[in-house]
Design a protein around this motif. Structure first.
Motif, PDB file in Angstrom:
ATOM      1  N   SER A   1      17.941  39.119  51.517  1.00 53.21           N
ATOM      2  CA  SER A   1      17.295  38.568  52.652  1.00 53.21           C
ATOM      3  C   SER A   1      16.812  37.392  52.218  1.00 53.21           C
ATOM      4  O   SER A   1      15.871  37.266  51.370  1.00 53.21           O
ATOM      5  CB  SER A   1      15.977  39.571  53.061  1.00 53.21           C
ATOM      6  N   ARG A   2      16.945  36.104  53.013  1.00 57.96           N
ATOM      7  CA  ARG A   2      16.396  34.998  52.890  1.00 57.96           C
ATOM      8  C   ARG A   2      15.029  34.881  52.870  1.00 57.96           C
ATOM      9  O   ARG A   2      14.019  34.362  52.026  1.00 57.96           O
ATOM     10  CB  ARG A   2      17.008  34.124  53.762  1.00 57.96           C
ATOM     11  N   ILE A   3      14.482  35.732  53.724  1.00 56.91           N
ATOM     12  CA  ILE A   3      12.824  35.820  53.970  1.00 56.91           C
ATOM     13  C   ILE A   3      12.347  36.390  52.887  1.00 56.91           C
ATOM     14  O   ILE A   3      11.281  36.016  52.371  1.00 56.91           O
ATOM     15  CB  ILE A   3      12.416  36.504  55.342  1.00 56.91           C
ATOM     16  N   ALA A   4      12.717  37.379  52.529  1.00 59.22           N
ATOM     17  CA  ALA A   4      12.294  38.236  51.117  1.00 59.22           C
ATOM     18  C   ALA A   4      12.452  37.480  49.837  1.00 59.22           C
ATOM     19  O   ALA A   4      11.404  37.481  49.188  1.00 59.22           O
ATOM     20  CB  ALA A   4      13.246  39.646  50.771  1.00 59.22           C
ATOM     21  N   LYS A   5      13.491  36.623  49.608  1.00 57.75           N
ATOM     22  CA  LYS A   5      13.631  35.640  48.690  1.00 57.75           C
ATOM     23  C   LYS A   5      12.534  34.765  48.543  1.00 57.75           C
ATOM     24  O   LYS A   5      11.982  34.441  47.656  1.00 57.75           O
ATOM     25  CB  LYS A   5      15.151  34.986  48.522  1.00 57.75           C
ATOM     26  N   THR A   6      12.345  34.076  49.808  1.00 67.30           N
ATOM     27  CA  THR A   6      11.277  33.026  49.805  1.00 67.30           C
ATOM     28  C   THR A   6       9.981  33.636  49.432  1.00 67.30           C
ATOM     29  O   THR A   6       9.250  33.008  48.739  1.00 67.30           O
ATOM     30  CB  THR A   6      11.529  32.557  51.322  1.00 67.30           C
ATOM     31  N   LEU A   7       9.684  34.698  50.243  1.00 68.46           N
ATOM     32  CA  LEU A   7       8.448  35.415  49.929  1.00 68.46           C
ATOM     33  C   LEU A   7       8.024  35.685  48.498  1.00 68.46           C
ATOM     34  O   LEU A   7       7.005  35.759  47.769  1.00 68.46           O
ATOM     35  CB  LEU A   7       7.853  36.513  50.884  1.00 68.46           C
ATOM     36  N   THR A   8       9.247  36.417  47.851  1.00 65.08           N
ATOM     37  CA  THR A   8       9.013  36.625  46.479  1.00 65.08           C
ATOM     38  C   THR A   8       8.888  35.619  45.423  1.00 65.08           C
ATOM     39  O   THR A   8       8.090  35.755  44.630  1.00 65.08           O
ATOM     40  CB  THR A   8      10.241  37.606  46.131  1.00 65.08           C
TER      41      THR A   8
ATOM     42  N   SER B   1      17.969  40.134  45.914  1.00 65.40           N
ATOM     43  CA  SER B   1      17.485  40.599  47.554  1.00 65.40           C
ATOM     44  C   SER B   1      18.754  39.560  48.292  1.00 65.40           C
ATOM     45  O   SER B   1      19.089  38.453  48.156  1.00 65.40           O
ATOM     46  CB  SER B   1      16.129  39.977  47.943  1.00 65.40           C
TER      47      SER B   1
END
Length: 414
Positions: free
Chosen positions: A41-48, A39
């Motif tokens: 996206s930093r936000i997507a990485k964090t949530l995932t 991914s």
């Protein structure tokens, strides 16, 4: 640690559930981590990654539950080996081993146990194909079922003994002394009757066939197919359409194959239109085909009171049922002493009474009765009005009008 068999079964189910869930959680966590790695996206990485950590934690908990259960019940493969060893040991140390075996069998309760076969059959809206050997209780089960299903009972049996079905009108027991011609003729009439019911229901609805319910028993196949040209058509046509028009059939055989019932190449009709009742050795053989040793032993131990409905175990003790009063032929004096003036309904009165239940507050006339049922074809209107009056005298409904206008009406409080 000693575990009760029923608790052990619950633990084994839980073990399989924990094992499956842990594998799914691990696979899901791996997938989430892979998604996070690609991914942008930093936000997507964090949530995932956060979700992957939660799923990994859940997988760890499932694995811990697995270990706890393994410590409690032991290794499943080892338990299976120990059970086999116990059976082998029975050959060499009868006293100790018999105690173990009896404890296991006495506590075994099969899954999906049926205690009310009538409800089971009625809920599925199917006919019955009854399979059993000599002495397995076919006659007793058939008689019991006929008393519960209701409707006019007609028996086709070329080997019927004089004392069997003694409470039925003699004309409803067809084929005694090997009279297959009478059976073939009766089955032809049944096919005509079914055709008539189809027309009546199509023209006037369910009320037009009220009181025409019948319970048709045919014993036994495949002999009837060999000797009666109408038997195969009789079975198949009633199987497909009979229940809709209140024509319930019970076919008896000594083998559970479709060919044995005259349905060569048509297993679908046998399994979709019939509840298959297996008695005695046939039930035990079927349990063996299912590779269920416990069920097979359970069936053997129960004798006639245990059998199979389709693949479901059933327990019903009918050992004393045949001695009940309704299955004994009474003399007129005995009937009079038991019932007084309030005699039980005969076939004609029963039809009229059932019609009244389905048509409350509607006056039934002799002319109408002859139009809706062939049962009264041989009677004059005057004879039917005599029946109306006799029923009213015994408080089964009441009469309306006089003379040629006399009718009968159902009264629920009578």
């Amino acid at each position: 640690m000693s575990i009760h068999p029923s608790d052990l079964q619950n633990r084994l189910l839980a073990y399989n559930s924990f094992r499956q869930n842990s594998l799914i959680s691990i696979a899901l966590a791996t997938g989430l981590m892979c998604f996070a790695s690609i991914s942008n996206s930093r936000i997507a990485k964090t949530l995932t990654c956060g979700s992957a950590c939660v799923v990994t934690y859940l997988a760890k908990k499932q694995r811990q539950n697995l270990k706890d259960l393994e410590e409690e019940i032991g290794d499943i493969k080892l338990v299976s080996k120990q059970a086999r060893l116990a059976r082998y040991t029975t050959l060499f140390s009868p006293t100790a081993s018999i105690t173990i075996e009896q404890g296991v069998i006495s506590e075994y309760i099969p899954q999906n146990l049926v205690t009310d076969p009538v409800t089971y059959i009625q809920q599925r809206q199917k006919h019955v194909a009854l399979v059993g050997g000599t002495g397995d209780g076919k006659s007793t089960f058939t008689q019991y079922l006929s008393s519960k299903i209701g409707g006019r009972t007609i028996v086709y049996d070329s080997d019927c003994k004089p004392d069997e079905w003694s409470w039925l009108p003699p004309g409803d027991i067809i084929g005694r002394k090997g009279d297959f011609a009478a059976i073939n003729f009766g089955m032809a009439n049944d096919l005509d009757n079914l055709g008539e019911l189809v027309e009546l229901r199509g023209e006037s609805g369910d009320n037009a066939i009220a009181g025409r319910e019948r319970f048709l028993i045919a014993e036994e196949f495949p002999i009837l197919v060999d000797e009666c040209s109408n038997a195969k058509t009789w079975l198949k046509r009633h199987a497909k359409r009979g229940r809709r028009y209140k024509q319930f059939i019970l076919a008896i055989a000594q083998n559970d194959t479709a060919e044995n019932f005259g349905l060569e190449g048509d297993k679908e009709t046998l399994y979709s239109c019939f509840v298959l009742v297996r008695l005695g050795k046939f039930a035990q053989d079927h349990a063996r085909k299912l590779k269920d040793e416990n069920l097979e032993k359970w069936l053997k131990e129960g004798g006639k009171k245990r059998f199979l409905l389709d693949e479901n175990p059933c327990e019903l003790d009918l050992s004393n049922w045949g001695n009940t009063p309704q299955l004994q032929a009474n003399t007129p004096t005995q009937i009079q002493e038991e019932y007084g003036d309030n005699l039980p309904l005969n076939e004609f009165e029963d039809y009229i009474y059932n019609w009244g239940i389905l048509n409350p507050n509607t006056t039934l006339k002799a002319r109408t009765l002859k139009q809706v049922s062939r049962l009264f074809d041989g009677m004059s209107p005057e004879e039917i009005r005599v029946i109306f009056a006799a029923m009213a005298d015994r408080e089964y409904g009441e009469t309306v009008g006089k003379g040629n206008q006399l009718g009968w009406i159902y009264k629920p409080n009578c």
